[in-house]
Design an enzyme around this catalytic site. Structure first.
Site, PDB file in Angstrom:
ATOM      1  N   CYS A 160      34.012  28.693  35.870  1.00 50.93           N
ATOM      2  CA  CYS A 160      34.438  30.001  36.364  1.00 50.93           C
ATOM      3  C   CYS A 160      35.794  29.991  37.061  1.00 50.93           C
ATOM      4  CB  CYS A 160      33.365  30.569  37.284  1.00 50.93           C
ATOM      5  SG  CYS A 160      31.738  30.552  36.501  1.00 50.93           S
ATOM      6  N   HIS A 288      35.311  35.089  45.343  1.00 47.47           N
ATOM      7  CA  HIS A 288      34.620  34.738  44.105  1.00 47.47           C
ATOM      8  C   HIS A 288      33.300  35.507  44.068  1.00 47.47           C
ATOM      9  CE1 HIS A 288      33.795  32.565  40.514  1.00 47.47           C
ATOM     10  NE2 HIS A 288      32.704  32.002  41.009  1.00 47.47           N
ATOM     11  N   HIS A 322      29.939  38.978  36.320  1.00 45.95           N
ATOM     12  CA  HIS A 322      30.673  37.717  36.404  1.00 45.95           C
ATOM     13  C   HIS A 322      31.186  37.370  35.006  1.00 45.95           C
ATOM     14  CE1 HIS A 322      32.109  33.914  37.431  1.00 45.95           C
ATOM     15  NE2 HIS A 322      31.094  33.435  38.144  1.00 45.95           N
TER      16      HIS A 322
END
Length: 393
Positions: A160, A288, A322
């Site tokens: 990620c 995040h 996400h």
């Protein structure tokens, strides 16, 4: 570090195609999440899906690369006059002097999943060409071919943080003189591997995700793509800039972040140092903020340990889900939009902040002049990257 000008940028995700759709959603609090309706998936969760990709094949000249991931990349490249901007850059620098730096976590793995579902006598379909679709490097090669470039093409796959780290890689290549400009970007598309994989880890939420909320219970997976053109600043330049980056590794666990946020804090410290800024110079932090219990707690420790509890923060995962390997570029472009618009977006769907977490989470959007925004991207394996962007001077 010497800042790099970000002369053009674009993005596409569940909020829509192009910058305007994303900015409007961030301003108004419109989420792109929806109940999961992806084919061959039977999971009670929400996703951030880009509609219509099934009916958008690649142009014939690049049809070898055809897969959902590259279709999403093509759609994003066609927004916000990004293609004319690249054409002008080619005229300035030459096609062999513009590097391509792409982040992705799973590339076109959905094509491989489909190939295995349709095999006969254990033989995969003859038309299955994973070197153009599934291979991690295929996304960067596709972008280079699609744009008519012939210079460096690099793919970074660090989960990620992938498409945040492309900014740092491009900076190093440009500083070393390997290229004069860079297309940085990221793309990740929905597939069974990530949906069922995160579900197996008990990390997928059955409701829209709620970062930093006391009742948060996991992530929603989304898909997205984004691109930015990096150039060395010119006289009279009025573009926002990349002014700092930091990278670190937790060296702690394959899928769990360091509980004290040690690696995340180190990445943010590096970014501040490279930018020549103090903690009070950061006006907003795009977290995040995945909405898992351990990730949010780790990042909260890192942010509060370095910045205290005054700097405004929010996670934008509640808008897009996400987007994994595309999260870094998606949220970097959100940061650029915030700088341009003076917007501090809310942490959408966060109803009541977890009492044990201390960061200054925005539950409603705010407007004010912004000078510097920090964007965090943290991935499996303890891969951390923090970027700092500066407003146009």
């Amino acid at each position: 570090m010497t800042p790099l000008s970000i002369s053009h940028f674009t993005l596409t995700n569940a909020l829509g195609c192009g910058k305007t759709a994303s900015l409007e959603a961030l301003r108004t609090g419109r989420s792109g999440l929806q109940p999961c309706d992806l084919e061959n998936v039977d999971l009670a969760t929400w996703i951030g899906r880009v509609s219509g990709l099934e009916d958008m094949p690649l142009e014939e000249r690049v049809s070898d690369y055809d897969c959902r991931n590259n279709r999403l990349a093509q759609l994003a490249l066609q927004q916000d006059d990004f293609l004319p901007a690249v054409k002008q850059a080619v005229e300035r620098y030459g096609a062999d002097r513009i590097g391509v730096f792409m982040g992705t976590s799973t590339s076109g793995i959905a094509t491989t999943e489909a190939a295995y579902r349709t095999r006969i006598n254990d033989a995969l379909p003859a038309e299955f060409t994973p070197q153009y679709t599934h291979n991690i490097a295929s996304s960067s090669h596709f972008i280079r071919d699609y744009l008519g470039l012939n210079g460096t093409a690099i793919a970074i796959s660090t989960a990620c943080s992938s498409s945040a780290k492309v900014f740092a890689a491009a900076y190093r290549y440009m500083t070393a003189g390997v290229c004069d400009a860079a297309i940085v970007g990221g793309v990740d598309s929905l597939c069974l591997t990530t949906l069922y994989g995160f579900n197996a880890l008990d990390l997928v939420s059955a409701e829209p995700c709620r970062p930093w909320d006391g009742q948060r219970n996991g992530i929603n997976i989304g898909e997205g793509a984004g691109f930015a053109l990096l150039e060395k600043p010119q006289d009279g330049d009025s573009s926002p800039s990349l002014i700092g980056y930091g990278e670190s590794s937790d060296a702690h666990h394959m899928s769990t972040p360091h509980p004290e946020g040690a690696g995340a804090r180190h990445a943010m410290q590096q970014a501040l140092q490279r930018a020549g800024l103090e903690i009070g110079d950061i006006d907003y932090i795009n977290l995040h903020g995945t909405a898992t219990r351990s990730n949010d707690a780790s990042e909260d420790n890192a942010v509060c340990g370095l910045f205290g509890n005054l700097t405004p923060c929010s996670s934008t995962k509640g808008f897009t889900g996400h987007t994994l390997g595309a999260a870094g570029i998606t949220e970097s472009i959100f940061a650029l939009l915030c700088l341009q618009d003076g917007l501090l977006p809310q942490s959408l769907q966060t109803r009541q902040q977890d009492d044990s977490l201390g960061a200054n989470i925005l539950l409603n959007p705010e407007q004010r002049e912004l000078r510097h925004v920090l964007s965090n991207s943290f991935g499996f394996g303890g891969n951390n990257c923090s970027l700092i962007f500066g407003a146009a001077s």
